[in-house]
Design a protein around this motif. Structure first.
Motif, short mmCIF file in Angstrom:
data_model
loop_
_atom_site.label_atom_id
_atom_site.label_comp_id
_atom_site.label_asym_id
_atom_site.label_seq_id
_atom_site.Cartn_x
_atom_site.Cartn_y
_atom_site.Cartn_z
N GLY A 15 47.19 31.58 37.90
CA GLY A 15 47.23 33.02 38.10
C GLY A 15 46.11 33.49 39.01
N HIS A 16 45.43 34.57 38.62
CA HIS A 16 44.38 35.16 39.45
C HIS A 16 42.99 34.58 39.16
CE1 HIS A 16 47.24 38.06 40.84
NE2 HIS A 16 47.43 38.56 39.64
N ALA A 17 42.87 33.61 38.26
CA ALA A 17 41.57 33.05 37.88
C ALA A 17 40.84 32.51 39.12
CB ALA A 17 41.75 31.93 36.86
N PRO A 18 39.50 32.49 39.06
CA PRO A 18 38.75 31.97 40.21
C PRO A 18 39.16 30.55 40.58
CG PRO A 18 37.28 33.04 38.66
CD PRO A 18 38.63 32.95 37.99
N LEU A 19 39.37 30.35 41.86
CA LEU A 19 39.79 29.07 42.39
C LEU A 19 38.72 28.57 43.36
CD1 LEU A 19 42.02 26.91 42.72
CD2 LEU A 19 43.03 28.36 44.49
N PRO A 20 38.08 27.44 43.05
CA PRO A 20 37.08 26.91 43.99
C PRO A 20 37.79 26.21 45.15
CG PRO A 20 37.23 25.49 42.06
CD PRO A 20 38.18 26.65 41.83
N LEU A 21 37.40 26.58 46.37
CA LEU A 21 38.01 26.01 47.58
C LEU A 21 36.91 25.64 48.57
CD1 LEU A 21 40.86 28.64 48.04
CD2 LEU A 21 41.15 26.23 47.36
N VAL A 22 37.22 24.68 49.43
CA VAL A 22 36.32 24.32 50.52
C VAL A 22 36.88 24.93 51.79
CG1 VAL A 22 35.30 22.45 51.87
CG2 VAL A 22 35.63 22.18 49.40
N GLY A 23 36.03 25.71 52.46
CA GLY A 23 36.42 26.33 53.72
C GLY A 23 35.59 25.77 54.85
N VAL A 24 36.10 25.94 56.07
CA VAL A 24 35.36 25.54 57.25
C VAL A 24 35.26 26.71 58.21
CG1 VAL A 24 35.91 23.08 57.13
CG2 VAL A 24 37.45 24.62 58.36
N THR A 25 34.17 26.72 58.94
CA THR A 25 33.99 27.66 60.04
C THR A 25 33.69 26.83 61.28
OG1 THR A 25 33.08 29.36 58.58
CG2 THR A 25 32.62 29.58 60.93
N ALA A 26 34.48 27.04 62.32
CA ALA A 26 34.28 26.35 63.59
C ALA A 26 33.66 27.34 64.57
CB ALA A 26 35.60 25.82 64.13
N VAL A 27 32.37 27.16 64.84
CA VAL A 27 31.69 27.97 65.85
C VAL A 27 31.85 27.22 67.16
CG1 VAL A 27 29.53 29.04 66.58
CG2 VAL A 27 30.11 28.91 64.14
N ILE A 85 29.91 31.06 49.48
CA ILE A 85 30.23 32.45 49.76
C ILE A 85 30.41 33.17 48.43
CG2 ILE A 85 31.95 33.99 50.80
CD1 ILE A 85 32.58 31.67 52.74
N PRO A 86 29.88 34.38 48.28
CA PRO A 86 30.10 35.12 47.02
C PRO A 86 31.59 35.26 46.73
CG PRO A 86 28.45 36.22 48.37
CD PRO A 86 29.04 35.12 49.22
N ARG A 87 31.93 35.28 45.46
CA ARG A 87 33.33 35.35 45.03
C ARG A 87 34.07 36.46 45.77
NH1 ARG A 87 34.09 34.75 39.04
NH2 ARG A 87 33.90 32.61 39.74
N ILE A 88 35.27 36.11 46.22
CA ILE A 88 36.15 37.06 46.89
C ILE A 88 37.30 37.40 45.95
CG2 ILE A 88 37.77 37.39 48.81
CD1 ILE A 88 35.99 35.44 50.42
N THR A 89 37.57 38.68 45.78
CA THR A 89 38.74 39.13 45.04
C THR A 89 39.66 39.81 46.03
OG1 THR A 89 37.47 39.43 43.02
CG2 THR A 89 39.60 40.53 43.12
N TYR A 90 40.86 39.27 46.17
CA TYR A 90 41.83 39.80 47.12
C TYR A 90 42.57 40.99 46.51
CZ TYR A 90 40.79 35.56 49.69
OH TYR A 90 40.15 34.56 50.38
N ASP A 91 43.27 41.73 47.37
CA ASP A 91 43.99 42.93 46.94
C ASP A 91 44.98 42.63 45.80
OD1 ASP A 91 42.63 44.47 48.76
OD2 ASP A 91 44.24 44.45 50.26
N ASN A 92 45.54 41.42 45.77
CA ASN A 92 46.52 41.08 44.72
C ASN A 92 45.86 40.61 43.43
OD1 ASN A 92 45.62 38.50 45.30
ND2 ASN A 92 47.64 37.69 45.82
N GLY A 93 44.51 40.58 43.40
CA GLY A 93 43.79 40.16 42.20
C GLY A 93 43.34 38.71 42.20
N ASP A 94 43.85 37.90 43.12
CA ASP A 94 43.42 36.50 43.22
C ASP A 94 41.92 36.45 43.51
OD1 ASP A 94 46.04 35.71 42.90
OD2 ASP A 94 46.30 35.00 44.96
N GLN A 95 41.23 35.50 42.87
CA GLN A 95 39.80 35.31 43.09
C GLN A 95 39.57 33.89 43.62
OE1 GLN A 95 37.27 36.61 39.73
NE2 GLN A 95 39.19 37.26 38.80
N SER A 96 38.68 33.80 44.61
CA SER A 96 38.36 32.51 45.20
C SER A 96 36.86 32.39 45.41
CB SER A 96 39.07 32.32 46.54
OG SER A 96 40.46 32.28 46.37
N ASP A 97 36.34 31.18 45.17
CA ASP A 97 34.95 30.82 45.44
C ASP A 97 34.96 29.76 46.53
OD1 ASP A 97 33.95 32.45 43.36
OD2 ASP A 97 34.28 30.86 41.89
#
Length: 156
Positions: A15-27, A85-97
């Motif tokens: 559901g909307h529980a916090p989901l830990p994800l690995v993201g990348v930024t390409a500069v 990155i500080p926890r993000i809560t999206y408009d639909n309620g999903d949370q991601s770390d």
């Protein structure tokens, strides 16, 4: 593809529980300029970003995202910064770390354009006169421009 299928599958279970994800930024750097794009979801100007797929090497994810989002081929030069990155809560309620891995990259080929719809525009911006960018994205760019070892949150 805005949200990877594996994330959608996980969301069906948690559901909307916090989901830990690995993201990348390409500069991506080319001749004293950085590649930036305007995100279609929030209108912010950012470097290329994305989520690492299961089993994917993070540097490969950065190169994949640059090709998918801006249709440019890049060389990933080095890992520049690792930070949570500080926890993000999206408009639909999903949370991601997101644990973000920022890479300094060099342009190899291709003229940027918004290839997959995640960006409304992409282009090259002079590093000496960057437009308004949020503080976190500015820190990612700054870390990629520094020489030396990888930076870790708290060690800057």
């Amino acid at each position: 593809m805005p949200t990877p299928d594996f994330v959608l599958d996980l969301r069906r279970h948690i559901g909307h529980a916090p989901l830990p994800l690995v993201g990348v930024t390409a500069v991506v750097i080319r001749d004293g300029r950085a590649l930036l794009g305007r995100r279609s979801d929030n209108g912010l100007l950012t470097p290329i970003t994305g989520i690492v797929d299961p089993g994917e090497e993070p540097a490969d994810a950065a190169a994949r995202e640059a090709l998918e989002e801006a249709d440019v081929v890049i060389r990933v030069d080095r890992l520049a910064w690792v930070h949570q990155i500080p926890r993000i809560t999206y408009d639909n309620g999903d949370q991601s770390d997101y644990l973000d891995l920022t890479f300094r990259c060099s342009w190899v080929s291709g003229e940027p354009f918004p290839a997959d719809g995640e960006m409304t525009e992409v282009g090259w911006y002079d590093l000496d006169a960057l437009p308004e960018i949020d503080a976190d994205m500015r820190a990612r760019i700054a870390s990629a421009l520094q020489h030396g070892d990888t930076l870790f949150e708290g060690g800057r």
